[in-house]
Scaffold this active site. Structure first.
Site, short mmCIF file in Angstrom:
data_model
loop_
_atom_site.label_atom_id
_atom_site.label_comp_id
_atom_site.label_asym_id
_atom_site.label_seq_id
_atom_site.Cartn_x
_atom_site.Cartn_y
_atom_site.Cartn_z
N ASP A 1 0.87 -1.18 0.00
CA ASP A 1 0.00 0.00 0.00
C ASP A 1 0.90 1.23 0.00
O ASP A 1 1.83 1.30 -0.74
CB ASP A 1 -0.90 0.02 1.23
CG ASP A 1 -1.70 -1.27 1.35
OD1 ASP A 1 -2.39 -1.61 0.39
OD2 ASP A 1 -1.59 -1.93 2.39
N LYS B 1 -3.27 3.69 -1.73
CA LYS B 1 -3.42 5.09 -2.11
C LYS B 1 -2.04 5.64 -2.40
O LYS B 1 -1.16 5.63 -1.54
CB LYS B 1 -4.03 5.89 -0.96
CG LYS B 1 -5.52 5.66 -0.83
CD LYS B 1 -6.08 6.55 0.27
CE LYS B 1 -7.31 5.89 0.85
NZ LYS B 1 -7.42 6.06 2.28
N MET C 1 -7.63 5.00 12.70
CA MET C 1 -8.47 5.55 11.63
C MET C 1 -9.57 6.45 12.18
O MET C 1 -10.69 6.45 11.68
CB MET C 1 -9.12 4.40 10.83
CG MET C 1 -8.12 3.44 10.23
SD MET C 1 -8.91 2.07 9.37
CE MET C 1 -9.43 1.06 10.74
N1 SAH Z 1 -2.37 -2.63 10.31
C1 SAH Z 1 -2.03 -1.31 10.76
C2 SAH Z 1 -3.23 -0.41 10.87
C3 SAH Z 1 -3.92 -0.15 9.58
S1 SAH Z 1 -5.27 0.95 9.72
C4 SAH Z 1 -1.28 -1.43 12.08
O1 SAH Z 1 -1.23 -2.49 12.68
O2 SAH Z 1 -0.69 -0.43 12.49
C5 SAH Z 1 -4.51 2.51 9.44
C6 SAH Z 1 -4.49 3.31 10.72
O3 SAH Z 1 -3.38 2.93 11.51
C7 SAH Z 1 -4.33 4.78 10.53
O4 SAH Z 1 -5.55 5.41 10.26
C8 SAH Z 1 -3.80 5.21 11.87
O5 SAH Z 1 -4.82 5.28 12.83
C9 SAH Z 1 -2.92 4.03 12.23
N2 SAH Z 1 -1.51 4.25 11.91
C10 SAH Z 1 -0.75 3.53 11.09
N3 SAH Z 1 0.51 3.99 11.07
C11 SAH Z 1 0.54 5.03 11.91
C12 SAH Z 1 1.56 5.92 12.34
N4 SAH Z 1 2.82 5.84 11.90
N5 SAH Z 1 1.23 6.89 13.23
C13 SAH Z 1 -0.02 7.01 13.70
N6 SAH Z 1 -1.00 6.19 13.32
C14 SAH Z 1 -0.74 5.21 12.45
#
Ligand code: SAH
Length: 527
Positions: free
Chosen positions: A40, A61, A176
């Site tokens: 992604d 995206k 999210m």
């Molecule tokens: N599988 C991922 C989450 C995917 S959903 C995980 O385990 O981290 C995507 C969401 O993850 C974003 O909307 C945000 O809320 C969070 N996220 C992912 N990377 C992030 C980061 N570096 N800093 C803050 N939030 C993050």
């Protein structure tokens, strides 16, 4: 075995939350063996460097791209695996935490494709940790819940679910949720969480762009107005601990926090000091920048090659072999040491040809480079400068000095030695060429994603200019570097930079990597 006859396989791999250091050993191993990587948005495009052999297929995206629908991603994974490929499906954080990894695994299972799950460090855990917020803490929070802040149309989300989530755990972590923050806050208040409940939003956690806002349920909506996704929302008493436990973005712990530093230096030798995994080659400078909170992006701009004419160096080696022909050998850089000993070795000799020849080295790094070959320099000048060495070196008149150095060495050192009555053999030991450009890094540079560029020699500055030109960018170097801060290892590099029209903000007081890192820390504290 030919790809067509191999059984395909999919690894659903967690890439971690952003800091490349938080990728797991297993994930790096999968990437290193991948035929194709389906990804992604990359938290850090430098991850591309771990699997240069693989085809990289973006499906998320991206600027100028529509996201590929989930069914199509599933179909791509199946199709690629059926071609017998080792497929890595790389996902941010952990694949099974709000990553739709479960759906992809189900599709693979139904298609009869073998797969594995490589858990990753989820942002839900790592981002609070980098903000200094423990999700559980003795006497403060004994449970935590990970909740989606995104209400997809197709999910039935009755109010009593909110009630259950809001009160079911001490610490709540929303992913999210940025867009829905006002709604999340009002639901939590409605469910009975007090207005004084502390809340934190952490944007782009575990990266140099990490930004944290704290408040309470009463005021967080206004306070966090500037926060953009991706961000994690943390609700609960543990948020208060950040005041004492904030470390990653704290200037006192990590004075270079937030800086992305381009290191242009070439690696000292073939078996360059590397990251434990060999994923991102690192030198001492990179390591120090990283430890102090910055991120070093390493792209050597020049490459040390054998001299165009090897004959003078070979003749000098033969004179050493014949014995008592030189009183001194003067090494002006680590490159000179490497080139000299490489050519000695290639001619079938070793350090013993030096016998009682005395050795001088300019700069402590050059001295260390000799030490790594179990040789102590007999003389180091008080400053890393050719002219100063020429003045200070204890040569007697008519001393014979071998000077194996770059083809384009400056005349000041031989002139100073000759002025002292020495006989100087100025021998080209290596030549310098522009290194191969790294497209990922050049794009970051031109996009203004880097803050500091560090130069270690005048030839490094020219090297970068040549590299940009060779890669087809016609913007002049001063313009490319205008948004960055230029840092130089010492006065001669700074002088060369200014001569090329650059503005130099940082010059090391001590002309070593460590000295340059120190100068950056001081500059940061005053800027
Ligand atoms: N599988 C991922 C989450 C995917 S959903 C995980 O385990 O981290 C995507 C969401 O993850 C974003 O909307 C945000 O809320 C969070 N996220 C992912 N990377 C992030 C980061 N570096 N800093 C803050 N939030 C993050």
């Amino acid at each position: 075995m030919d790809n067509m006859h191999r059984e395909g396989f999919v690894s659903l791999v967690g890439a971690g939350p952003g800091d490349p250091g938080l990728i797991t050993l297993r994930a790096a191993e999968c990437l290193a063996q991948a035929d194709v990587v389906v990804y992604d948005r990359l938290a850090n495009p430098l991850l591309l460097r771990i699997a240069p052999q693989a085809e990289w297929l973006p499906v998320g995206k991206q600027p100028n791209h529509h996201p590929v629908p989930q069914e199509e991603i599933n179909a791509i994974l199946i199709e690629q695996a059926r071609q017998g490929k080792r497929v890595v499906r790389l996902k941010g954080g952990d694949p099974f935490i709000f990553g739709r990894g479960g759906e992809e695994a189900l599709a693979l299972a139904q298609a009869g494709i073998h797969f594995e799950i490589v858990p990753g460090v989820t942002s839900a855990i790592a981002v609070p940790a980098y903000a200094g917020i423990p999700l559980t803490h003795r006497d403060v929070a004994c449970s935590t819940a990970l909740i989606t802040g995104h209400r997809a149309e197709w999910i039935e989300n009755p109010e009593d679910d909110w009630q259950r989530c809001s009160l079911g755990a001490d610490t709540l972590v929303f992913l999210m949720g940025v867009k829905n923050l006002p709604r999340i806050v009002s639901q939590l208040l409605e469910a009975g969480r007090p207005e004084s409940t502390p809340v934190a939003l952490v944007e782009q956690g575990t990266t140099t762009a990490q930004k944290t806002i704290t408040g309470t349920l009463a005021d967080i909506v206004t306070r966090a107005a500037g926060i953009r996704p991706p961000a994690v929302i943390i609700v609960g008493e543990v948020v208060r601990l950040r005041e004492q436990l904030g470390w990653y973005d704290s200037a006192s712990h990590r004075p270079l926090f937030g800086l992305r530093v381009l290191n242009t230096k070439s690696f000292p030798n073939r078996e360059a000091a590397s990251h434990p995994l060999g994923m991102f080659p690192m030198d001492e400078f990179d390591r120090q920048v990283y430890t102090l909170g910055g991120e070093a992006v390493h792209m050597p701009v020049i490459q040390v090659c054998p001299p165009q004419d090897p004959a003078p160096m070979q003749a000098a080696i033969q004179r050493l072999v014949a014995g008592s022909s030189y009183d001194w050998v003067v090494f002006t850089s680590t490159n000179a040491v490497t080139a000299f000993f490489d050519q000695l070795g290639d001619s079938g000799y070793d350090a013993r040809v030096l016998r009682d020849t005395r050795l001088a080295a300019i700069g402590s790094a050059t001295g260390q480079s000799l030490q790594q070959r179990s040789i102590q320099a007999d003389f180091l000048p008080s400053q890393s400068s050719g002219a100063i060495l020429g003045e200070e070196i204890p040569v007697h008149t008519r001393a014979r000095v071998l000077l194996p150095r770059s083809e384009i060495g400056l005349p000041d050192l031989p002139q100073a030695l000759i002025a002292r009555g020495a006989q100087v053999d100025d021998v080209p030991a290596y030549s310098v060429r522009t290194a191969r450009p790294d497209q990922v890094v050049l794009e970051q540079l031109l996009a203004g994603d880097l803050n500091v560029v560090a130069f270690f020699s005048p030839s490094g500055i020219e090297g970068l200019a040549h590299m940009l030109a060779a890669a087809g960018y016609d913007t002049p170097l001063p313009e490319v570097l205008a948004p960055l801060n230029v840092a130089c290892i010492g006065p001669s590099t700074t002088k060369a930079a200014r001569a090329m029209g650059l503005t130099v903000e940082i010059t090391a007081q001590e002309y070593t990597s460590t000295g340059l890192v120190q100068a950056m820390v001081i500059w940061r504290q005053h800027s």
